[in-house]
Enzyme design. Structure first.
Site, PDB file in Angstrom:
ATOM      1  N   ARG A   1       0.827  -1.221   0.000  1.00 56.83           N
ATOM      2  CA  ARG A   1       0.000   0.000   0.000  1.00 56.83           C
ATOM      3  C   ARG A   1       0.854   1.261   0.000  1.00 56.83           C
ATOM      4  NH1 ARG A   1      -2.521  -3.694  -0.898  1.00 56.83           N
ATOM      5  NH2 ARG A   1      -4.572  -4.322  -0.140  1.00 56.83           N
TER       6      ARG A   1
ATOM      7  N   ALA B   1       7.867   8.719  24.643  1.00 57.23           N
ATOM      8  CA  ALA B   1       6.617   8.778  23.896  1.00 57.23           C
ATOM      9  C   ALA B   1       6.851   9.018  22.406  1.00 57.23           C
ATOM     10  CB  ALA B   1       5.737   9.871  24.477  1.00 57.23           C
TER      11      ALA B   1
ATOM     12  N   LYS C   1      14.153   0.709  28.087  1.00 58.42           N
ATOM     13  CA  LYS C   1      13.321   1.011  26.915  1.00 58.42           C
ATOM     14  C   LYS C   1      13.945   0.494  25.627  1.00 58.42           C
ATOM     15  CE  LYS C   1      11.012   4.896  29.039  1.00 58.42           C
ATOM     16  NZ  LYS C   1      10.795   6.359  29.100  1.00 58.42           N
TER      17      LYS C   1
ATOM     18  N   VAL D   1      23.373   9.455  25.248  1.00 56.27           N
ATOM     19  CA  VAL D   1      24.063   9.939  24.058  1.00 56.27           C
ATOM     20  C   VAL D   1      25.029  11.062  24.412  1.00 56.27           C
ATOM     21  CG1 VAL D   1      23.725  11.144  21.882  1.00 56.27           C
ATOM     22  CG2 VAL D   1      22.309   9.204  22.465  1.00 56.27           C
TER      23      VAL D   1
ATOM     24  N   ASN E   1      15.516  17.036  26.376  1.00 52.97           N
ATOM     25  CA  ASN E   1      16.318  18.112  26.961  1.00 52.97           C
ATOM     26  C   ASN E   1      17.152  18.856  25.926  1.00 52.97           C
ATOM     27  OD1 ASN E   1      19.361  17.084  27.182  1.00 52.97           O
ATOM     28  ND2 ASN E   1      17.966  15.347  27.449  1.00 52.97           N
TER      29      ASN E   1
ATOM     30  N   THR F   1      20.959  17.690  24.889  1.00 53.25           N
ATOM     31  CA  THR F   1      21.076  16.591  23.928  1.00 53.25           C
ATOM     32  C   THR F   1      20.635  17.047  22.537  1.00 53.25           C
ATOM     33  OG1 THR F   1      20.570  15.098  25.738  1.00 53.25           O
ATOM     34  CG2 THR F   1      20.566  14.154  23.547  1.00 53.25           C
TER      35      THR F   1
ATOM     36  N   CYS G   1       7.350  17.257  30.722  1.00 58.18           N
ATOM     37  CA  CYS G   1       6.212  16.334  30.811  1.00 58.18           C
ATOM     38  C   CYS G   1       5.897  16.002  32.267  1.00 58.18           C
ATOM     39  CB  CYS G   1       6.511  15.065  30.044  1.00 58.18           C
ATOM     40  SG  CYS G   1       6.615  15.359  28.290  1.00 58.18           S
TER      41      CYS G   1
END
Ligand SMILES: [Zn+2]
Length: 336
Positions: A10, A37, A83, A107, A127, A130, A182
Site C-alpha cells: 500500500r 513517547a 526502553k 548519548v 532536553n 542533547t 512532561c
C-alpha cells in the site's frame, strides 16, 4: 529493481513513494535518539514503513510511561525493562525485515563519534543539551536533523537542513525550549502521535529523495486550544552561530556531563567507570545491601534512595535534585 515485499504494497502504491521510493527506504538508516513517547511512536511508524534504525535510550520503562509510550506494556514496567530492550523486542516482532541496532546508553559526543553512516537524525529526547548535541552532530555530518518536542497538548516540529536554513542553535533565542516538562506540565498522547507523524512523514520524504516536498517551516500546534502556526524562520539564521555558520560545533566535546539531572524527575544520573555489574553487586552485598539483579542493571536502596546501575556505568539516583549529593552517594556505594 527488486520486487516490493507484500507488506509494503500500500505504501509503494502511494504516488509520492512508489516502488522506487520503497527501494530507497530499504537502503537507508536513521538514528533515533530517545525511546519515550515520541521515540516509541515514530519508531513504530518507520519500522512498519521499512526503515532501518539505530535506537538509543538511557532509561527504563515505568508505569507512568504507559499512557503514551505505545511500544510498552505493563510487564515491561513491572520488570523495569530498559526502553531500548523493550522497544527492540516489540519492533522486531512488528517487522523482522529491517535492521535494528539498539543501545542502552546516554548519548554523548563520545558515543556518537564512532557511529557508522546514518542518513538522518531524529530527536525524540527531552532536553536542550542533547538536542544541541544532535544538531551539531548532524550539521558536522551534513545530514538533516528533525527536532521535535511535546508538552501538555503543545508540540513543535522543525527540520534542520544543513546549509539551507537556521539550525536549532540559531532558533534557540526565539523558541520556548526550556521550562515546562512532561513531569511538571503533563502530556496527552494525541499531541505525541501528531508530532511523531510529522517527523515520520518528513523522514519518508527525505529518504525517498522527495526533498522538494519537505516542510521548511517551524510547525507549532496546540491541540487543546485548537491553534496551529506555520512559521517561516528562514530569516532567523544567526550569522554568528557557532554551529551552522562558524562550523565550530560547540556541543561536540568529549566526556560532557558526568552528572546530570534528568528531565523533571528528581533523578540524577551519575557516570562512573565500572568493570561489570557483578563485582559491584558482590561488593554491595558484602556491605549488607540487598541487590536486585536484572540482565541489564542492578537495583538497590541507599539511605532510602533508589539506585540503579547500568552496564555502561551510569547510576540513576532517585529522589534527589542535587547533583553533588547524588555523586557523593554513588561514590559511597561503588567505593564501599
Ligand atoms: Zn545555526
Amino acid at each position: 529493481m527488486t520486487r516490493i515485499p507484500e507488506r509494503y504494497a500500500r505504501q509503494a502504491r502511494f504516488h509520492g513513494i512508489g516502488a522506487e521510493g520503497q527501494n530507497e527506504l530499504a537502503m537507508k538508516r536513521v538514528l533515533l535518539v530517545g525511546l519515550g513517547a515520541l521515540g516509541a511512536a515514530v519508531s513504530d511508524q518507520l519500522v512498519r514503513a521499512g526503515v532501518s534504525l539505530i535506537l538509543v535510550d538511557r532509561d527504563y520503562v515505568e508505569m507512568t510511561n504507559l499512557q503514551r509510550q505505545t511500544l510498552y506494556a505493563e510487564q515491561d514496567a513491572l520488570a523495569e525493562t530498559p526502553k531500548a530492550i523493550a522497544a527492540f523486542e516489540r519492533l522486531k516482532a512488528i517487522n523482522s525485515d529491517v535492521d535494528l541496532n539498539t543501545h542502552i546508553a546516554d548519548v554523548s559526543w563520545d558515543w556518537l563519534r564512532p557511529l557508522p553512516h546514518v542518513d538522518m537524525v531524529l530527536d525524540a529526547t527531552d532536553n536542550v543539551d542533547t538536542r544541541l548535541l544532535l544538531n551539531d552532530f548532524a550539521l558536522e555530518r551534513g545530514i538533516p536533523f528533525l527536532f521535535a518536542s511535546c508538552v501538555g497538548a503543545y508540540g513543535m516540529n522543525y527540520t534542520v537542513m544543513p546549509g539551507q536554513a537556521p539550525c536549532l542553535r540559531c532558533l534557540m533565542r526565539h523558541l520556548p525550549l526550556a521550562g515546562q516538562t512532561c513531569a511538571s506540565a503533563g502530556v496527552v498522547a494525541p499531541i505525541v502521535q501528531h508530532v511523531a507523524s510529522r517527523q515520520a512523514v518528513e523522514t519518508l520524504k527525505y529518504l525517498t529523495g522527495r526533498h522538494e516536498k519537505m516542510e521548511r517551516r517551524l510547525l507549532i500546534e496546540d491541540m487543546w486550544e485548537n491553534q496551529s502556526q506555520r512559521l517561516d524562520v528562514a530569516r532567523l539564521v544567526d550569522v554568528s552561530c557557532k554551529s551552522c555558520q562558524q562550523h565550530e560545533y560547540p556541543s561536540l566535546v568529549p566526556n560532557r556531563q558526568q552528572t546530570a539531572l534528568l528531565c523533571g524527575r528528581d533523578v540524577v544520573q551519575v557516570r562512573r567507570p565500572i568493570e561489570g555489574l557483578e563485582p559491584i553487586a558482590n561488593q554491595l552485598e558484602r556491605a549488607d545491601v540487598s541487590v536486585k539483579r536484572t540482565p541489564f542493571m542492578l537495583e538497590w536502596r541507599w539511605r532510602n534512595h533508589r539506585m540503579l546501575l547500568f552496564k555502561d556505568g551510569r547510576v540513576l539516583v532517585h529522589g534527589v535534585d542535587d547533583t553533588h549529593v547524588a555523586a557523593a552517594m554513588v561514590d559511597e556505594c561503588l567505593g564501599a
